[in-house]
Design a protein around this motif. Structure first.
Motif, PDB file in Angstrom:
ATOM      1  N   TYR A  47      29.595  74.444  30.189  1.00 51.57           N
ATOM      2  CA  TYR A  47      28.122  74.031  30.475  1.00 51.57           C
ATOM      3  C   TYR A  47      28.501  73.934  32.339  1.00 51.57           C
ATOM      4  O   TYR A  47      27.325  73.570  32.917  1.00 51.57           O
TER       5      TYR A  47
ATOM      6  N   ASN B  83      31.653  66.993  28.938  1.00 47.81           N
ATOM      7  CA  ASN B  83      31.499  67.097  27.843  1.00 47.81           C
ATOM      8  C   ASN B  83      32.204  65.058  27.406  1.00 47.81           C
ATOM      9  O   ASN B  83      33.520  65.465  27.602  1.00 47.81           O
TER      10      ASN B  83
ATOM     11  N   SER C 194      26.785  79.462  24.035  1.00 45.41           N
ATOM     12  CA  SER C 194      26.588  78.095  23.292  1.00 45.41           C
ATOM     13  C   SER C 194      25.200  77.169  23.744  1.00 45.41           C
ATOM     14  O   SER C 194      24.340  77.693  23.112  1.00 45.41           O
TER      15      SER C 194
ATOM     16  N   SER D 226      31.316  79.531  27.545  1.00 42.64           N
ATOM     17  CA  SER D 226      30.377  80.614  26.042  1.00 42.64           C
ATOM     18  C   SER D 226      28.571  80.307  26.759  1.00 42.64           C
ATOM     19  O   SER D 226      28.860  79.026  27.342  1.00 42.64           O
TER      20      SER D 226
ATOM     21  N   ASP E 247      37.675  74.054  30.425  1.00 43.79           N
ATOM     22  CA  ASP E 247      36.848  74.596  29.915  1.00 43.79           C
ATOM     23  C   ASP E 247      35.129  74.608  30.743  1.00 43.79           C
ATOM     24  O   ASP E 247      34.754  72.646  30.871  1.00 43.79           O
TER      25      ASP E 247
HETATM   26  C1  LIG Z   1      33.425  70.897  25.868  1.00 41.16           C
HETATM   27  C2  LIG Z   1      32.721  72.001  25.311  1.00 41.16           C
HETATM   28  N1  LIG Z   1      33.663  72.354  24.729  1.00 41.16           N
HETATM   29  C3  LIG Z   1      33.435  73.387  24.026  1.00 41.16           C
HETATM   30  C4  LIG Z   1      32.591  73.483  22.722  1.00 41.16           C
HETATM   31  C5  LIG Z   1      32.232  74.236  22.227  1.00 41.16           C
HETATM   32  O1  LIG Z   1      31.394  75.540  22.380  1.00 41.16           O
HETATM   33  P1  LIG Z   1      31.167  76.523  21.086  1.00 41.16           P
HETATM   34  O2  LIG Z   1      29.835  76.667  21.263  1.00 41.16           O
HETATM   35  O3  LIG Z   1      31.207  77.745  22.137  1.00 41.16           O
HETATM   36  O4  LIG Z   1      32.370  76.537  20.290  1.00 41.16           O
HETATM   37  C6  LIG Z   1      31.876  72.415  23.267  1.00 41.16           C
HETATM   38  C7  LIG Z   1      30.852  72.513  22.027  1.00 41.16           C
HETATM   39  O5  LIG Z   1      29.210  71.940  22.397  1.00 41.16           O
HETATM   40  C8  LIG Z   1      31.793  71.098  24.221  1.00 41.16           C
HETATM   41  O6  LIG Z   1      31.298  70.095  24.397  1.00 41.16           O
END
Ligand SMILES: Cc1ncc(COP(=O)(O)O)c(C=O)c1O
Length: 399
Positions: A207, A176, A237, A235, A204
């Motif tokens: 994704y 991202n 998410s 995550s 990280d």
């Molecule tokens: C690269 C990246 N890391 C971490 C996160 C945050 O994730 P979380 O919702 O688990 O806090 C995001 C959220 O957009 C992200 O794009």
């Protein structure tokens, strides 16, 4: 007299999403008849899956019965979830021990909180463009940050440069905002660099579930040597639509150690355990039950179906870019499409052009760093109908 942490004076104001919101609000006020389509913010749009919802309901019922009610849980996460994550990694060919997995409320908190474990005098290396949390949290601590260029010359996948000495290295793949994803050989170069320089990679993988090319690594721990030098954040998410539900996890291998100045051997896993038991009281039982259902085979199939829906949107966007001859990155192993602004425009001018001429909102690359100045990010987190309509309008820009 109290003194505040003056490092906060060095944290850049985050204008990006507030500036976008301001410009969109002004436009919609002045043009109430225009249907604005939002392909800007990286938030999921599909509801939680059936097995997650069923599990959440069951857990709520348990909490209403004295026989099954739970109070404080283990700070590191319940065993049932740590084991479910361990099994998920195993299915993807990676062996992790359950006590190397720490459940949290998401990757944002953990990528920020991990800085507690590192000395202030470490040098931090981040790519530019970058997810801003890595920069802002280290700025709050007062650490020195150096940037490595991610640009079209390296396909937005910077590789180690032996002339640069860094101690903490942030990598995000799939990335991202750029959507670019490292292959195994490229990650091996990073792991080798980290081992050689006694550095730690903070990886990280938020994704990872979007990776469809099976040759690409979904975890840094599929790279030999990574357990000696890498921490992985992940995550639910984007994997299972938990952006509002909140659950993530961090893997801190027991093999990451360093000698203190007095010669004491320190273990990052033990330190993170200590940090979490002191400053964190765990994720709610109900949410952890929902998360465990997401990691079951059935839950993962449902998550895959959700991700495929987003991927179809990504393909609609990518196909449009192909037709218009616009060079882009991502979109295949990622929900993001990152492209060079057409007509030689900079990203904020292109944002205004998209908004005023075709009423489509995206994210100007400049918000992620200097190398994003002439780039633009669109996301696949909308429905198919809106994505198709937005891309139909996008094509009209070229007529
Ligand atoms: C690269 C990246 N890391 C971490 C996160 C945050 O994730 P979380 O919702 O688990 O806090 C995001 C959220 O957009 C992200 O794009």
């Amino acid at each position: 007299m109290v003194k505040f942490n003056e490092n906060y004076l060095n944290v850049k104001q985050s204008y990006l999403f507030s500036e976008i919101a301001k410009r969109v609000e002004k436009f919609t006020k002045e043009n109430p008849d225009k249907k604005v389509i939002r392909l800007g913010i990286g938030d999921v749009t599909l509801p939680l899956s059936k097995s997650v919802i069923e599990s959440l309901h069951e857990a709520v019922t348990e909490m209403g019965d004295a026989k099954t009610f739970r109070g404080y849980g283990p700070e590191q996460g319940y065993d049932f979830l740590r084991n479910a994550i361990k099994d998920y990694y195993k299915r993807n060919g990676v062996e992790i021990e359950a006590d190397e997995i720490f459940v949290s409320d998401g990757a944002k908190s953990d990528t920020g909180n991990i800085t507690d474990l590192f000395d202030i005098n470490n040098t931090v290396l981040v790519p530019d463009p970058v997810y801003p949390v890595y920069v802002d949290t280290n700025t709050m601590n007062g650490r020195k940050i150096i940037y490595m260029d991610a640009n079209s010359d390296n396909d937005f996948l910077p590789l180690p440069d032996e002339s640069i000495k860094a101690d903490m290295i942030y990598l995000c793949s799939p990335n991202n905002p750029t959507g670019a994803a490292y292959n195994k050989d490229q990650l091996k170069l990073w792991v080798d660099y980290a081992i050689k320089n006694n550095a730690v990679i903070l990886y990280d993988a938020a994704y990872e579930a979007f990776i469809e090319d099976e040759t690409l690594p979904r975890s840094i721990f599929s790279i030999e040597g990574a357990k000696k030098c890498c921490v992985e954040f992940c995550s639910l998410s984007k994997t299972a639509g938990f952006t509002g539900t909140r659950c993530g996890y961090t893997i801190v291998p027991k093999a990451i150690t360093a000698k203190a100045s007095d010669g004491t051997q320190m273990s990052l896993n033990q330190m993170w355990n200590r940090r979490q038991t002191t400053k964190f009281n765990g994720v709610s039982y109900i949410i952890q039950r929902g998360a465990a259902a997401a990691f079951s085979v059935e839950g993962m199939n449902e998550a895959k179906a959700m991700i495929n829906t987003y991927k179809e949107n990504a393909k609609i966007i990518a196909d449009t870019m192909d037709r218009m001859g616009v060079k882009y990155y991502g979109g295949i192993n990622s929900p993001y499409i990152w492209f060079e602004c057409p007509f030689g425009m900079n990203s904020w001018d292109f944002f205004d052009k998209m908004l005023s001429e075709i009423y489509v909102v995206g994210t100007p690359g400049a918000g992620f760093g200097k190398n994003g100045e002439n780039f633009f990010r669109l996301t696949s987190f909308n429905n198919k109908e809106n994505t198709l309509e937005a891309m139909k309008r996008f094509e009209t820009l070229f007529k």
